[in-house]
Write an enzyme that holds these catalytic residues in place. Sequence first.
Site, PDB file in Angstrom:
ATOM      1  N   ASP A 254     -12.568  -5.846   6.673  1.00 47.57           N
ATOM      2  CA  ASP A 254     -13.902  -5.550   6.125  1.00 47.57           C
ATOM      3  C   ASP A 254     -14.791  -6.790   6.210  1.00 47.57           C
ATOM      4  OD1 ASP A 254     -13.317  -2.905   5.381  1.00 47.57           O
ATOM      5  OD2 ASP A 254     -14.382  -3.124   3.474  1.00 47.57           O
TER       6      ASP A 254
ATOM      7  N   ASP B 131      -6.689 -16.762   1.692  1.00 49.15           N
ATOM      8  CA  ASP B 131      -7.994 -17.133   1.132  1.00 49.15           C
ATOM      9  C   ASP B 131      -8.759 -18.019   2.113  1.00 49.15           C
ATOM     10  OD1 ASP B 131      -5.845 -18.827   0.648  1.00 49.15           O
ATOM     11  OD2 ASP B 131      -6.581 -19.578  -1.266  1.00 49.15           O
TER      12      ASP B 131
ATOM     13  N   ASP C 281      -6.486  -5.089   5.470  1.00 47.34           N
ATOM     14  CA  ASP C 281      -7.516  -4.179   4.971  1.00 47.34           C
ATOM     15  C   ASP C 281      -8.742  -4.985   4.538  1.00 47.34           C
ATOM     16  OD1 ASP C 281      -8.814  -1.988   3.874  1.00 47.34           O
ATOM     17  OD2 ASP C 281      -7.684  -2.029   2.006  1.00 47.34           O
TER      18      ASP C 281
ATOM     19  N   TYR D 181       0.767  -1.241   0.000  1.00 47.31           N
ATOM     20  CA  TYR D 181       0.000   0.000   0.000  1.00 47.31           C
ATOM     21  C   TYR D 181       0.801   1.297   0.000  1.00 47.31           C
ATOM     22  CZ  TYR D 181      -4.646  -2.144   0.399  1.00 47.31           C
ATOM     23  OH  TYR D 181      -5.803  -2.830   0.176  1.00 47.31           O
TER      24      TYR D 181
ATOM     25  N   LYS E  93       0.132 -15.496   2.261  1.00 46.54           N
ATOM     26  CA  LYS E  93       0.092 -16.391   1.102  1.00 46.54           C
ATOM     27  C   LYS E  93       1.527 -16.917   0.934  1.00 46.54           C
ATOM     28  CE  LYS E  93      -2.609 -18.036  -2.083  1.00 46.54           C
ATOM     29  NZ  LYS E  93      -3.763 -18.902  -1.792  1.00 46.54           N
TER      30      LYS E  93
END
Length: 361
Positions: A257, A229, A253, A125, A196
């Site tokens: 959510d 995932d 992030d 980011y 990951k």
Amino acid sequence: MKTVVALPGEGIGIEVVDAACELMTAAGMPVKILTPPQRDPNPVPSPAGGHALPESTRRTARDADAVLFGAAGPSTSGVVAWLRWEMEAWGGVRPAKFYPGMRSPLADPEGIDLVVIRENSEGIYPGREGDLAELKRVMPGSRDRLGRGLDGYGEGRYAVKVVTRQGAERIARFACDVARKRKARGGRGVVGCATKSNVLRQSDALFHHTVEEIVAGCPDLRFEHFHVDDAARRLIRFPKAMDVLVCMNQYGDILSDVAGEVAGGLGVAPSANHGDDGWAYFESVHGSAPDIAGRGIANPTATLLSCVLLLDHLGLETESRRLEAAVARVYRDGRALTPDQGGRATTKAMSAAVLDAYRSQ
Ligand code: ATP
């Protein structure tokens, strides 16, 4: 008396920060709220987009005991860029807790109480991006895991993901502290980590193994790892099995959510963002919600629960617990909820109900 700087940002940020500040003042909390300007009379553009925060406001916010931020939008992305990037608020805390009466999409949400710890300063980011042609020039020897170079790609762009041992250790220690505090209040003492690392065997693996090492040094805590995932799926299927979930910037992030939505929606998801030397700012996870801005119907819960975190940070535990209990009571009663929670109350009516519940304890 503690000093809090309120920066509303834009859109519904203005409405929910107003409601929260009015409540803290009316409740007689020992906080002095300052509202310095968010922009100069002749606004200076911010490299992050929108306008830059005036220097005098930055000084006031730096010196304050805490900052309460509303929500960023196109014209105020420079404000949040200053809070997060320039002030290096590297430690994001994003609790997702279900309070009975909240409108969770799950059939049996009772007992959801987890926190996503988001590394705020590294990862992808910070936005080191560019033209692929430039990358081909400066990294001619770059190879993917099959040994292929960059020449196979046509025109395009790239983004750099940065992971450092120091950054991973810092957020891992922070996550351990949070897990320990939660354990003292009945939490499970589990630090989960989502990466990951099976695909990104250098960057994500460094984060994964660094967090694992740090948690291994804490005999009172247990480590778990999930591929990101799988973590997203588990947050929906088994949210009650999660305690503390530490993530790199982008994964944190996204997963926060998901977690917020599972507990009751974006309108109820709070956050704290910690930097060095005790500096911190607090904000709802949601953005400026242009679709409902100005209509007075934004749910103030995310900001009020951010105030719960803020008060805790200021050492005002009694006020913090009392405010959380007041929010919980309003949800239990169910009579003063905003439309996102299935009610008809306005932002002001809901925060007035929380104030009543706070006073009546
Ligand atoms: P931005 O571009 O500023 O991030 P956005 O609309 O893309 O704004 P959010 O502001 O995070 O993203 O909101 C997504 C949706 O969630 C909104 O359209 C709104 O309907 C809902 N929402 C977010 N926050 C609230 C809130 N406090 N109360 C009610 N609904 C909300």
